[in-house]
Write an enzyme that holds these catalytic residues in place. Structure first.
Site, mmCIF file in Angstrom:
data_model
loop_
_atom_site.group_PDB
_atom_site.id
_atom_site.type_symbol
_atom_site.label_atom_id
_atom_site.label_comp_id
_atom_site.label_asym_id
_atom_site.label_seq_id
_atom_site.Cartn_x
_atom_site.Cartn_y
_atom_site.Cartn_z
ATOM 1 N N ASP A 105 39.615 43.679 30.620
ATOM 2 C CA ASP A 105 38.210 43.707 31.022
ATOM 3 C C ASP A 105 37.880 45.150 31.377
ATOM 4 O O ASP A 105 38.535 45.750 32.236
ATOM 5 C CB ASP A 105 38.054 42.765 32.234
ATOM 6 N N HIS A 156 38.273 41.646 40.353
ATOM 7 C CA HIS A 156 38.862 40.302 40.425
ATOM 8 C C HIS A 156 40.259 40.244 39.817
ATOM 9 O O HIS A 156 40.584 40.980 38.888
ATOM 10 C CB HIS A 156 37.955 39.304 39.697
ATOM 11 N N ASP A 164 29.967 46.021 29.303
ATOM 12 C CA ASP A 164 31.135 45.367 29.910
ATOM 13 C C ASP A 164 31.794 44.489 28.845
ATOM 14 O O ASP A 164 31.209 43.510 28.380
ATOM 15 C CB ASP A 164 30.679 44.533 31.114
ATOM 16 N N HIS A 218 38.466 35.097 36.367
ATOM 17 C CA HIS A 218 38.361 35.276 37.824
ATOM 18 C C HIS A 218 39.365 34.341 38.484
ATOM 19 O O HIS A 218 39.124 33.143 38.576
ATOM 20 C CB HIS A 218 36.942 34.972 38.312
ATOM 21 N N GLU A 240 34.743 50.219 34.886
ATOM 22 C CA GLU A 240 35.774 49.196 35.128
ATOM 23 C C GLU A 240 37.001 49.419 34.252
ATOM 24 O O GLU A 240 36.885 49.786 33.087
ATOM 25 C CB GLU A 240 35.183 47.815 34.825
ATOM 26 N N GLU A 253 36.155 47.101 39.425
ATOM 27 C CA GLU A 253 34.852 47.473 38.854
ATOM 28 C C GLU A 253 33.821 47.868 39.912
ATOM 29 O O GLU A 253 33.012 47.055 40.336
ATOM 30 C CB GLU A 253 34.298 46.371 37.943
#
Length: 295
Positions: free
Chosen positions: A93, A153, A82, A161, A280, A187
């Protein structure tokens, strides 16, 4: 919103993710992989938006190696990579699961297709619950379970977040409506276990919360450095290990966490030790579709 910087961060994150897939081989030290990934981010002109998470098998998230970590990748390990990249606070992300030294399997495919399904329904005007529904359906129809207490998120500048979650399941009350210009990380996590994670030691990732007066000198020094270098983005225990002896560092972090100056993210493990797969992407919501910045 700076679309150009979001796209650049996404481009770097994609390159790093793809390179990391090739690097992850049996016998490799997890620490070496983490340091290679974070170095690559910097070399390509970005900064880590958070420490690279390298979570193996039943560990779902929040594991990042520490200096001295002897964890070695083994053939057949389900390694979740990640990666977070930011340019001037604009974040990408992205995550992938690799089965070390082996081919992709049905569990990994379930998480990947769940991600694709959620992306395909996302656009301005759609309620978040529709994305959760798409994710859950895709995972369950393949015989696996979504992890109910992990979610995607909303992302804002310097804020990984930003308060709105995209669950991995359908929840009728998730009625936030996607808006043009929203940035989200989607994700899905799929497992052969019970579909839930619990917090376990150690805590290897932290985030600055606020300034708090503390008596311990090392804690004051550390808080100033954390605020200056990482701001509101998560940082690794590993990134601080050269700053002071181990015992002092642990005490300083404990002091700051207890005072509410920083927040610790313990490692997250599947409650029944079930293998977990994750994929993700980061998206920018448009009127009739989305831009995937990390594709």
């Amino acid at each position: 919103m700076d679309t150009e910087k979001l796209m650049k961060a996404g481009e770097i994150a994609k390159k790093v993710r793809e390179k990391a897939i090739k690097l992850a081989r049996p016998g490799m030290l997890l620490l070496e992989l983490a340091e290679s990934i974070e170095k690559m981010i910097m070399e390509l002109g970005g900064k880590p938006a958070f420490p690279v998470n390298l979570s193996i098998n039943e560990i779902a998230a929040h594991y990042t190696p520490y200096k001295g970590d002897t964890t070695v990748l083994k053939e057949g390990d389900y390694l979740k990579i990640d990666v977070g990249v930011h340019i001037d606070g604009f974040i990408a992300d992205t995550a992938v699961t690799v089965r070390v030294g082996m081919e992709e399997d049905e569990l990994m495919e379930a998480a990947k297709e769940a991600l694709n399904a959620a992306i395909s329904v996302a656009r301005a005007g759609v309620e978040i619950k529709e994305l959760g529904k798409a994710i859950e359906n895709e995972i369950r129809k393949r015989g696996f379970k979504p992890i109910v207490n992990l979610s995607g998120h909303k992302i804002e500048r310097y804020k990984l977040h930003a308060g709105i979650s995209i669950p991995n399941i359908y929840r009728p009350h998730d009625n936030y409506v996607l808006k043009e210009g929203d940035v989200f990380a989607i994700e899905p996590f799929a497992t052969i276990g019970a579909g839930q994670v619990i917090e376990v030691p150690p805590t290897l990732i932290y985030m600055y919360v606020r300034d708090v007066p503390v008596r311990v000198a090392q804690a004051r020094f550390l808080l100033a450095k954390i605020k200056r270098e990482y701001g509101t983005l998560p940082f690794a225990y590993r990134w601080l290990q050269n700053d002071m002896p181990e015992g002092q560092l642990k005490l300083a972090l404990k002091t700051l966490e207890k005072a509410g100056a920083i927040y610790g993210y313990p490692v997250l493990k599947e409650i029944r030790n079930g293998i977990v797969a994750q994929f993700e992407h980061t998206i920018i919501v448009e009127k009739d579709s989305v831009i995937v910045t990390t594709e």
